[in-house]
Design an enzyme around this catalytic site. Sequence first.
Site, short mmCIF file in Angstrom:
data_model
loop_
_atom_site.label_atom_id
_atom_site.label_comp_id
_atom_site.label_asym_id
_atom_site.label_seq_id
_atom_site.Cartn_x
_atom_site.Cartn_y
_atom_site.Cartn_z
N CYS A 31 23.40 9.96 -16.16
CA CYS A 31 24.26 11.03 -15.63
C CYS A 31 24.95 10.60 -14.34
O CYS A 31 25.13 11.40 -13.41
CB CYS A 31 23.49 12.32 -15.38
SG CYS A 31 22.91 13.08 -16.88
N GLN A 56 15.93 13.87 -6.20
CA GLN A 56 15.08 12.68 -6.27
C GLN A 56 14.35 12.42 -4.96
O GLN A 56 13.65 11.41 -4.84
CB GLN A 56 15.92 11.45 -6.65
CG GLN A 56 16.62 11.54 -7.97
CD GLN A 56 15.67 11.57 -9.17
OE1 GLN A 56 14.49 11.25 -9.06
NE2 GLN A 56 16.17 11.97 -10.32
N LYS A 62 11.11 17.91 -11.46
CA LYS A 62 11.03 16.51 -10.99
C LYS A 62 9.93 16.33 -9.94
O LYS A 62 9.67 15.21 -9.51
CB LYS A 62 12.38 16.07 -10.41
CG LYS A 62 13.48 15.99 -11.48
CD LYS A 62 14.75 15.44 -10.93
CE LYS A 62 15.96 15.72 -11.81
NZ LYS A 62 16.06 14.86 -12.99
N ASP A 101 21.67 16.82 -1.92
CA ASP A 101 21.06 16.87 -3.24
C ASP A 101 19.73 16.13 -3.12
O ASP A 101 19.69 14.90 -3.00
CB ASP A 101 21.99 16.18 -4.25
CG ASP A 101 21.34 16.02 -5.62
OD1 ASP A 101 20.13 16.25 -5.74
OD2 ASP A 101 22.06 15.65 -6.57
N HIS A 140 24.99 12.01 -8.85
CA HIS A 140 24.69 12.48 -10.22
C HIS A 140 25.84 13.40 -10.65
O HIS A 140 26.48 14.04 -9.80
CB HIS A 140 23.38 13.28 -10.14
CG HIS A 140 22.83 13.74 -11.45
ND1 HIS A 140 23.28 14.86 -12.09
CD2 HIS A 140 21.84 13.24 -12.22
CE1 HIS A 140 22.58 15.03 -13.20
NE2 HIS A 140 21.70 14.06 -13.31
N1 PLP Z 1 20.83 15.29 -8.74
C1 PLP Z 1 20.12 14.18 -8.98
C2 PLP Z 1 20.14 13.07 -7.98
C3 PLP Z 1 19.39 14.08 -10.16
O1 PLP Z 1 18.69 12.96 -10.41
C4 PLP Z 1 19.40 15.14 -11.09
C5 PLP Z 1 18.69 15.03 -12.37
O2 PLP Z 1 18.48 13.96 -12.89
C6 PLP Z 1 20.14 16.27 -10.78
C7 PLP Z 1 20.84 16.32 -9.61
C8 PLP Z 1 20.20 17.44 -11.71
O3 PLP Z 1 18.96 18.07 -11.77
P1 PLP Z 1 18.70 19.25 -12.81
O4 PLP Z 1 19.16 18.74 -14.14
O5 PLP Z 1 17.23 19.48 -12.74
O6 PLP Z 1 19.50 20.42 -12.35
#
Ligand code: PLP
Length: 388
Positions: free
Chosen positions: A346, A185, A208, A182, A105
Site C-alpha cells: 500500500c 507502525q 497493529k 500517522d 501509506h
Molecule cells: N499508515 C501506515 C503507515 C500503515 O502501515 C497502515 C496499514 O498498513 C495504515 C496507515 C492504514 O491502517 P488501517 O488499514 O488499519 O487503517
Amino acid sequence: VHGRPLVYLDNAATTQKPTAVLEAIDAFYRRDCANVHRGVHTLSQRATVAYESARTAVKRHLGARDSREIVFTRGTTEAINLVAWSFVRPRLGEGDEVLISAMEHHSNIVPWQLLCAERGATLRVIPIDDRGDVILEEYERLLSERTRIVGITWVSNALGTVNPVREMIATAHAKGIPVLVDAAQAVPHLAVDVEKLDCDFLAFSGHKVYGPTGIGALYGKRAHLLEMQPYQSGGDMILSVSFERTVYQEPPYRFEAGTPNIAGAVGLAAALGYLEGIGHEAIADHERRLLDEAAAKVLELPGARLIGTARHRSGVLSFVTNGIHPHDVGTILDAEGVAVRAGHHCAQPVMKRYGVSATVRASFGIYNSSDEIDALARGLRKAREVFS
Ligand code: PLP
C-alpha cells in the site's frame, strides 16, 4: 500452516492477538454486553464504563493530557479521513497546499488527493534519499505560507524508516503549520508521548498493536477538536435533534456517530495494557535484535538487496532478491510455514522511488524469536535453490 509451525512475520499488516485481548473481548460479550451512553440499566452502565475506561487507557498510552482528546475510529485510515474532512477542509482553499512525504501509506495519500482535488489545492511531497530518510532541507523548503497541514508517517510500513517527527513538528510549528502523525507502525514499537511530540493529531490502529480489527484512535489537541465539525453524523453524537436544528455533543463524542465498536475498544485497552506490562524498552531491544539478525541473514543470500537502509529503522525489513519475484519468494516461504508480505505494501509511490514493483517484507513483533529468523533464512535459501 502446511504441517509446519507458523512463523508469523507479517506483523506490519496485522498482529496476532494475546490471550489477554481475547479474554477481555470474550468477557465483555459474556458479561457486559449492551449499548453505551444510553441505558439506565446495569449492563448499559457497565458497557459505558468499559468503553470510557478504554478511552482513558488510550489517553494514558499516548501520553495525552485529557481523555476528551481521544476519538475512537475504525483505525488509522478513518482517523486521517476525519482530520482531512473536519479539520483541513474548511481551511483549505484554491492554491493552498498539503504536505506529505514520499514514503506514505496510501491511507495518508489518497484522502489528501481527494480533498485537494475538491478544493483546488495542491499535494506536495517531501522527497526521500536513497537510504529512505526524508530530506530535511527539502522539507523546510516545502513548508510555505500556503501549507495548511503536514501529514507524516512516524515509521514507514514499506521501508522501516523512523522519521524524526519531533523535529519535523517543531519546524512546521515555527511556521504556524499543524502536523498529523500517522503512527500506525509506531505505536506497536515505540514509546509515544503526544505532549512531548507536540503533534496536533496522531492516528493509529488497534489491530497493529495486538488489539482487534475495526478499532483505532485519533488523538487531537483539544483546541482543534473543539473547532471541528463532524463529517459523519447520526445517533450518539448529538445533544438534541429537531427537524429544524441539531446540536452536537462535545468532542470526542461528536465524532463517534452511531454505535461504536465497544468490544473493540475493550480489546484495544487490554492490548495496550499488555504492551505496557512488557515495557517499551524491552520491546524495542528485542525487535532491534531481530531486525539486525534478519538483515544480516537476508544479506547472506546471493543477489539480495535491502530496500530502505535508513539510519533509524524499526519493525520492518524490506528486500528484493535478484531474479526471483517477491510473490514467488512469498509463496515458497508460505510452504515452509513462514508468513511474510510480498507486494507494494500500500505504498506504490515508494516502490516507484526505488524502481521496484514489489518487495518481500518481513515485519517483527514481540513474540518473534531468533529461531524464526533462522526459519526465514532457510526458506530464502530454498527459494534461491528453486530459482537457480
Ligand atoms: N499508515 C501506515 C503507515 C500503515 O502501515 C497502515 C496499514 O498498513 C495504515 C496507515 C492504514 O491502517 P488501517 O488499514 O488499519 O487503517
